[in-house]
Design a protein around this motif. Structure first.
Motif, PDB file in Angstrom:
ATOM      1  N   TYR A  31       0.829  -1.201   0.000  1.00 33.25           N
ATOM      2  CA  TYR A  31       0.000   0.000   0.000  1.00 33.25           C
ATOM      3  C   TYR A  31       0.870   1.262   0.000  1.00 33.25           C
ATOM      4  CZ  TYR A  31      -3.827  -3.117   1.293  1.00 33.25           C
ATOM      5  OH  TYR A  31      -4.764  -4.121   1.305  1.00 33.25           O
ATOM      6  N   TYR A  33       0.377   5.748  -0.307  1.00 30.65           N
ATOM      7  CA  TYR A  33      -0.625   6.809  -0.159  1.00 30.65           C
ATOM      8  C   TYR A  33       0.026   8.174  -0.437  1.00 30.65           C
ATOM      9  CZ  TYR A  33      -2.585   3.024   2.690  1.00 30.65           C
ATOM     10  OH  TYR A  33      -3.034   1.802   3.150  1.00 30.65           O
ATOM     11  N   TYR A  35      -0.748  12.180   0.606  1.00 33.83           N
ATOM     12  CA  TYR A  35      -1.513  13.111   1.420  1.00 33.83           C
ATOM     13  C   TYR A  35      -1.027  14.530   1.138  1.00 33.83           C
ATOM     14  CZ  TYR A  35      -2.759   9.149   4.480  1.00 33.83           C
ATOM     15  OH  TYR A  35      -3.231   7.954   4.997  1.00 33.83           O
ATOM     16  N   LEU A  43      -3.982  16.094   7.744  1.00 30.42           N
ATOM     17  CA  LEU A  43      -3.527  15.326   6.590  1.00 30.42           C
ATOM     18  C   LEU A  43      -4.741  14.803   5.842  1.00 30.42           C
ATOM     19  CD1 LEU A  43      -0.820  13.424   8.562  1.00 30.42           C
ATOM     20  CD2 LEU A  43      -0.304  14.835   6.587  1.00 30.42           C
ATOM     21  N   LEU A  45      -6.126  12.641   2.456  1.00 32.39           N
ATOM     22  CA  LEU A  45      -5.724  11.645   1.473  1.00 32.39           C
ATOM     23  C   LEU A  45      -6.103  12.096   0.061  1.00 32.39           C
ATOM     24  CD1 LEU A  45      -4.552   8.766   1.034  1.00 32.39           C
ATOM     25  CD2 LEU A  45      -6.905   7.924   1.209  1.00 32.39           C
ATOM     26  N   TYR A  48      -4.530   6.723  -3.337  1.00 35.01           N
ATOM     27  CA  TYR A  48      -3.765   5.638  -2.753  1.00 35.01           C
ATOM     28  C   TYR A  48      -3.668   4.488  -3.748  1.00 35.01           C
ATOM     29  CZ  TYR A  48      -8.234   3.333  -1.696  1.00 35.01           C
ATOM     30  OH  TYR A  48      -9.474   2.750  -1.777  1.00 35.01           O
ATOM     31  N   THR A  95       0.966  -1.495   5.419  1.00 38.20           N
ATOM     32  CA  THR A  95       0.524  -2.868   5.223  1.00 38.20           C
ATOM     33  C   THR A  95      -0.945  -2.923   5.572  1.00 38.20           C
ATOM     34  OG1 THR A  95       0.902  -3.589   7.483  1.00 38.20           O
ATOM     35  CG2 THR A  95       2.798  -3.580   6.009  1.00 38.20           C
ATOM     36  N   ILE A  96      -1.503  -4.077   5.585  1.00 36.75           N
ATOM     37  CA  ILE A  96      -2.902  -4.223   5.948  1.00 36.75           C
ATOM     38  C   ILE A  96      -3.093  -4.012   7.446  1.00 36.75           C
ATOM     39  CG2 ILE A  96      -2.853  -6.692   6.438  1.00 36.75           C
ATOM     40  CD1 ILE A  96      -5.505  -4.791   4.383  1.00 36.75           C
ATOM     41  N   TYR A  98      -2.591  -1.482   9.384  1.00 35.27           N
ATOM     42  CA  TYR A  98      -2.949  -0.129   9.803  1.00 35.27           C
ATOM     43  C   TYR A  98      -1.824   0.888   9.859  1.00 35.27           C
ATOM     44  CZ  TYR A  98      -7.149  -2.583  11.299  1.00 35.27           C
ATOM     45  OH  TYR A  98      -8.267  -3.361  11.352  1.00 35.27           O
ATOM     46  N   GLN A 100       0.971   3.335   9.093  1.00 35.99           N
ATOM     47  CA  GLN A 100       1.583   3.861   7.888  1.00 35.99           C
ATOM     48  C   GLN A 100       2.858   4.595   8.266  1.00 35.99           C
ATOM     49  OE1 GLN A 100      -1.200   6.205   5.574  1.00 35.99           O
ATOM     50  NE2 GLN A 100      -2.760   4.610   5.647  1.00 35.99           N
TER      51      GLN A 100
ATOM     52  N   ASP B  31     -12.347   0.956  13.578  1.00 37.48           N
ATOM     53  CA  ASP B  31     -11.961  -0.152  14.445  1.00 37.48           C
ATOM     54  C   ASP B  31     -10.508  -0.074  14.905  1.00 37.48           C
ATOM     55  OD1 ASP B  31     -11.705  -2.644  11.738  1.00 37.48           O
ATOM     56  OD2 ASP B  31     -10.764  -0.694  12.036  1.00 37.48           O
ATOM     57  N   TYR B  32      -9.811   0.964  14.505  1.00 35.68           N
ATOM     58  CA  TYR B  32      -8.410   1.093  14.911  1.00 35.68           C
ATOM     59  C   TYR B  32      -8.063   2.568  14.924  1.00 35.68           C
ATOM     60  CZ  TYR B  32      -3.721  -0.880  15.470  1.00 35.68           C
ATOM     61  OH  TYR B  32      -2.521  -1.287  15.966  1.00 35.68           O
ATOM     62  N   LEU B  34      -4.949   5.595  15.871  1.00 37.20           N
ATOM     63  CA  LEU B  34      -3.510   5.796  15.954  1.00 37.20           C
ATOM     64  C   LEU B  34      -3.212   7.249  16.310  1.00 37.20           C
ATOM     65  CD1 LEU B  34      -4.357   4.211  13.040  1.00 37.20           C
ATOM     66  CD2 LEU B  34      -1.933   3.674  13.141  1.00 37.20           C
ATOM     67  N   TYR B  36       0.001  10.037  15.746  1.00 39.99           N
ATOM     68  CA  TYR B  36       1.248  10.350  15.072  1.00 39.99           C
ATOM     69  C   TYR B  36       1.786  11.649  15.640  1.00 39.99           C
ATOM     70  CZ  TYR B  36       0.685   6.837  11.390  1.00 39.99           C
ATOM     71  OH  TYR B  36       0.577   5.661  10.697  1.00 39.99           O
ATOM     72  N   PHE B  89      -1.201  14.232  15.636  1.00 38.96           N
ATOM     73  CA  PHE B  89      -2.382  13.903  14.847  1.00 38.96           C
ATOM     74  C   PHE B  89      -2.988  12.602  15.356  1.00 38.96           C
ATOM     75  CE2 PHE B  89      -2.055  17.015  11.517  1.00 38.96           C
ATOM     76  CZ  PHE B  89      -0.702  17.231  11.321  1.00 38.96           C
ATOM     77  N   ASN B  95     -10.667  -0.415   8.672  1.00 41.26           N
ATOM     78  CA  ASN B  95     -10.109  -1.447   7.798  1.00 41.26           C
ATOM     79  C   ASN B  95     -10.907  -2.724   7.809  1.00 41.26           C
ATOM     80  OD1 ASN B  95      -7.881  -1.717   5.967  1.00 41.26           O
ATOM     81  ND2 ASN B  95      -7.138  -3.344   7.288  1.00 41.26           N
ATOM     82  N   GLY B  96     -11.629  -2.959   8.898  1.00 41.67           N
ATOM     83  CA  GLY B  96     -12.433  -4.171   8.974  1.00 41.67           C
ATOM     84  C   GLY B  96     -13.474  -4.242   7.878  1.00 41.67           C
ATOM     85  N   ASN B  99     -10.862  -2.599   4.056  1.00 40.95           N
ATOM     86  CA  ASN B  99      -9.697  -3.395   3.649  1.00 40.95           C
ATOM     87  C   ASN B  99      -8.732  -2.628   2.747  1.00 40.95           C
ATOM     88  OD1 ASN B  99      -8.433  -5.874   4.025  1.00 40.95           O
ATOM     89  ND2 ASN B  99      -9.027  -6.565   1.992  1.00 40.95           N
ATOM     90  N   THR B 100      -8.602  -1.336   2.976  1.00 44.49           N
ATOM     91  CA  THR B 100      -7.693  -0.541   2.146  1.00 44.49           C
ATOM     92  C   THR B 100      -6.542   0.043   2.951  1.00 44.49           C
ATOM     93  OG1 THR B 100      -8.927   1.491   2.545  1.00 44.49           O
ATOM     94  CG2 THR B 100      -9.579   0.167   0.627  1.00 44.49           C
ATOM     95  N   GLY B 101      -6.618  -0.066   4.269  1.00 42.18           N
ATOM     96  CA  GLY B 101      -5.588   0.538   5.099  1.00 42.18           C
ATOM     97  C   GLY B 101      -5.680   2.048   5.166  1.00 42.18           C
ATOM     98  N   LYS B 102      -6.749   2.635   4.633  1.00 38.16           N
ATOM     99  CA  LYS B 102      -6.855   4.095   4.642  1.00 38.16           C
ATOM    100  C   LYS B 102      -7.037   4.615   6.055  1.00 38.16           C
ATOM    101  CE  LYS B 102     -10.288   4.685   1.800  1.00 38.16           C
ATOM    102  NZ  LYS B 102     -11.275   5.432   0.984  1.00 38.16           N
ATOM    103  N   LEU B 103      -6.386   5.758   6.309  1.00 45.30           N
ATOM    104  CA  LEU B 103      -6.514   6.441   7.580  1.00 45.30           C
ATOM    105  C   LEU B 103      -7.195   7.788   7.382  1.00 45.30           C
ATOM    106  CD1 LEU B 103      -2.985   5.806   9.159  1.00 45.30           C
ATOM    107  CD2 LEU B 103      -5.101   4.550   9.589  1.00 45.30           C
ATOM    108  N   PHE B 105      -7.435  11.391   9.218  1.00 47.06           N
ATOM    109  CA  PHE B 105      -6.680  12.149  10.213  1.00 47.06           C
ATOM    110  C   PHE B 105      -7.485  13.320  10.751  1.00 47.06           C
ATOM    111  CE2 PHE B 105      -2.328  10.559  10.223  1.00 47.06           C
ATOM    112  CZ  PHE B 105      -2.320   9.750   9.107  1.00 47.06           C
ATOM    113  N   GLY B 106      -7.204  13.665  12.017  1.00 46.59           N
ATOM    114  CA  GLY B 106      -7.702  14.900  12.577  1.00 46.59           C
ATOM    115  C   GLY B 106      -6.835  16.075  12.129  1.00 46.59           C
TER     116      GLY B 106
END
Lengths: 111, 115
Positions: A31, A33, A35, A43, A45, A48, A95-96, A98, A100, B31-32, B34, B36, B89, B95-96, B99-103, B105-106
């Motif tokens: 993957y 991306y 931004y 940030l 997107l 991707y 990766t899958i 989460y 990055q 579901d996840y 993070l 930064y 951030f 992703n559940g 399935n793209t891993g996209k995030l 952000f605030g």
């Protein structure tokens, strides 16, 4: 640190000119991306990629296109740069699972 | 439509005290989560994360708390150090389902830790 480089690191260009930013990774991640970071927006997107030749739009994709012909390279093109595209651009790999990892960024100024 | 919001643009704390950075989200499918950290002229670096099945995750001086019912997460830094001064951030992923891993952000919170 993840092996991600971006080029150029700084660029000044004129309105209406095409611009291509390059992201290169040595981690073989699937993957990638792009931004942009702007004050008050965090940030966002742009596009991707989830594999070679597999790309999709993000939330701010208008005016941008991308290409990925090799696993390690992800190109972002501004077909005709506008002043609203003045920003700092970050590439990230993931990766899958989460997390990055981000490159150092490209500061683009459109005059 | 801002799905992830950091309502405090800046925060200033004294060295040695606790820093608390907050983040709210609207999408119940996330579901996840993070956090930064970003220094000037550098790319963001991953700090800590938490799955939606947990309510707390700790890593050294950094602890993230998740309150799913309130759709709120926070990052605690104890004790705060001048080197923690940076933009933080929060980010979220669904992703559940995607399935793209996209995030997402605030907007970021600038933390200043004063010596």
């Amino acid at each position: 640190d993840a092996g991600i480089t971006q080029s150029p690191r700084h660029k000044v260009t004129e309105t209406g000119t095409p611009v291509t930013l390059r992201c290169h990774q040595t981690e073989n991640h699937r993957y990638m991306y792009w931004y942009r970071q702007d004050p008050g927006h965090g940030l966002r997107l742009i596009h991707y990629s989830y594999g070679v030749k597999d790309t999709d739009k993000g939330e701010v994709s208008d005016g941008y296109s991308v290409s990925r012909s090799k696993t390690e390279d992800f190109l972002l093109t501004l077909e005709s740069a506008t002043s609203s595209q003045t920003s700092v651009y970050f590439c990230a790999i993931g990766t899958i699972f989460y997390e990055q990892y981000f490159g150092p960024g490209t500061r683009l100024t459109v005059t | 439509d801002q799905q992830v919001k950091q309502n405090s643009p800046s925060l200033s704390v004294q060295e040695g005290r606790i820093s608390i950075l907050n983040c709210d989200y609207t999408n119940s499918m996330f579901d996840y989560f993070l956090w930064y950290k970003k220094y000037p002229a550098e790319g963001p670096t991953f700090l800590i994360s938490i799955s939606s099945i947990k309510d707390k995750n700790e890593d050294g001086r950094f602890t993230v708390f998740l309150n799913k019912s309130a759709k709120h997460l926070s990052l605690h830094i104890v004790p705060s150090q001048p080197g923690d001064s940076a933009v933080y951030f929060c980010a979220a992923s669904d992703n559940g389902s995607s399935n793209t891993g996209k995030l997402i952000f605030g907007q970021g919170t600038t933390l200043q830790v004063k010596p």
